[in-house]
Design a protein around this motif. Structure first.
Motif, PDB file in Angstrom:
ATOM      1  N   GLN A  64      20.510  23.950   4.938  1.00  0.00           N
ATOM      2  CA  GLN A  64      19.718  24.008   6.173  1.00  0.00           C
ATOM      3  C   GLN A  64      18.725  25.162   6.096  1.00  0.00           C
ATOM      4  O   GLN A  64      17.565  25.023   6.482  1.00  0.00           O
ATOM      5  CB  GLN A  64      20.658  24.175   7.360  1.00  0.00           C
ATOM      6  N   TRP A  65      19.153  26.293   5.573  1.00  0.00           N
ATOM      7  CA  TRP A  65      18.272  27.446   5.441  1.00  0.00           C
ATOM      8  C   TRP A  65      17.130  27.155   4.471  1.00  0.00           C
ATOM      9  O   TRP A  65      15.963  27.427   4.773  1.00  0.00           O
ATOM     10  CB  TRP A  65      19.078  28.659   4.981  1.00  0.00           C
ATOM     11  N   ARG A  99      29.642  31.986  16.748  1.00  0.00           N
ATOM     12  CA  ARG A  99      29.115  32.498  18.021  1.00  0.00           C
ATOM     13  C   ARG A  99      30.250  32.983  18.909  1.00  0.00           C
ATOM     14  O   ARG A  99      30.120  33.962  19.630  1.00  0.00           O
ATOM     15  CB  ARG A  99      28.322  31.396  18.731  1.00  0.00           C
ATOM     16  N   LEU A 111      25.078  24.869   5.482  1.00  0.00           N
ATOM     17  CA  LEU A 111      24.332  25.962   6.095  1.00  0.00           C
ATOM     18  C   LEU A 111      23.283  26.508   5.133  1.00  0.00           C
ATOM     19  O   LEU A 111      22.158  26.819   5.531  1.00  0.00           O
ATOM     20  CB  LEU A 111      25.281  27.069   6.541  1.00  0.00           C
ATOM     21  N   GLY A 146      26.901  21.620  10.052  1.00  0.00           N
ATOM     22  CA  GLY A 146      27.202  23.046  10.156  1.00  0.00           C
ATOM     23  C   GLY A 146      27.488  23.543  11.555  1.00  0.00           C
ATOM     24  O   GLY A 146      27.958  24.666  11.739  1.00  0.00           O
ATOM     25  N   LYS A 147      27.235  22.707  12.559  1.00  0.00           N
ATOM     26  CA  LYS A 147      27.365  23.149  13.947  1.00  0.00           C
ATOM     27  C   LYS A 147      28.760  23.662  14.328  1.00  0.00           C
ATOM     28  O   LYS A 147      28.860  24.682  15.020  1.00  0.00           O
ATOM     29  CB  LYS A 147      26.939  22.035  14.906  1.00  0.00           C
ATOM     30  N   PRO A 166      23.896  31.426  12.518  1.00  0.00           N
ATOM     31  CA  PRO A 166      24.164  30.600  11.329  1.00  0.00           C
ATOM     32  C   PRO A 166      24.386  31.433  10.067  1.00  0.00           C
ATOM     33  O   PRO A 166      25.213  31.082   9.223  1.00  0.00           O
ATOM     34  CB  PRO A 166      22.915  29.726  11.205  1.00  0.00           C
ATOM     35  N   ALA A 194      27.883  32.695  10.257  1.00  0.00           N
ATOM     36  CA  ALA A 194      28.808  31.609   9.914  1.00  0.00           C
ATOM     37  C   ALA A 194      28.849  31.403   8.407  1.00  0.00           C
ATOM     38  O   ALA A 194      29.931  31.211   7.823  1.00  0.00           O
ATOM     39  CB  ALA A 194      28.382  30.314  10.609  1.00  0.00           C
ATOM     40  N   PHE A 195      27.692  31.460   7.749  1.00  0.00           N
ATOM     41  CA  PHE A 195      27.641  31.323   6.288  1.00  0.00           C
ATOM     42  C   PHE A 195      28.437  32.442   5.622  1.00  0.00           C
ATOM     43  O   PHE A 195      29.218  32.185   4.696  1.00  0.00           O
ATOM     44  CB  PHE A 195      26.189  31.323   5.807  1.00  0.00           C
ATOM     45  N   GLN A 244      22.257  20.291  10.257  1.00  0.00           N
ATOM     46  CA  GLN A 244      22.548  21.023  11.483  1.00  0.00           C
ATOM     47  C   GLN A 244      23.822  20.493  12.145  1.00  0.00           C
ATOM     48  O   GLN A 244      24.649  21.269  12.627  1.00  0.00           O
ATOM     49  CB  GLN A 244      21.363  20.894  12.442  1.00  0.00           C
ATOM     50  N   VAL A 288      28.980  27.216  13.193  1.00  0.00           N
ATOM     51  CA  VAL A 288      28.065  28.081  13.941  1.00  0.00           C
ATOM     52  C   VAL A 288      28.641  28.364  15.329  1.00  0.00           C
ATOM     53  O   VAL A 288      28.580  29.505  15.811  1.00  0.00           O
ATOM     54  CB  VAL A 288      26.654  27.449  14.034  1.00  0.00           C
TER      55      VAL A 288
END
Length: 83
Positions: A7-8, A39, A4, A31-32, A52, A55-56, A28, A35
């Motif tokens: 990805q950022w 959610r 994550l 990490g999905k 995200p 989630a991190f 992505q 995430v």
């Protein structure tokens, strides 16, 4: 957690073209699951763009808790046995 974060960072570097970047897509996918779990537990007022990050933060808190627990256990049984 690192996926994550990566990805950022890659999103910052790639800008608007991030969705076409292969490595961004791989991060992505990795990490999905986290995430999606974030959610599920967050209220609907949290916009999807921030999930995200949530989630991190959740993974960071779990990592910190696991590290503190490991330190406590190592101090209880002795540092020599923890190696």
């Amino acid at each position: 957690m690192l996926a994550l974060f990566g990805q950022w960072v890659l999103g910052l570097l790639a800008g608007a073209k991030k969705d076409g970047n292969l490595f961004y897509q791989i991060l992505q996918i990795v990490g999905k699951p986290f995430v999606v779990a974030a959610r599920f537990i967050t209220p609907k007022q949290i916009i999807d763009r921030h999930v995200p990050f949530v989630a991190f933060l959740l993974l960071l808190f779990v990592w910190i808790a696991a590290t503190l627990t490991r330190i406590r256990i190592c101090l209880e049984i002795g540092v020599e046995l923890c190696k």
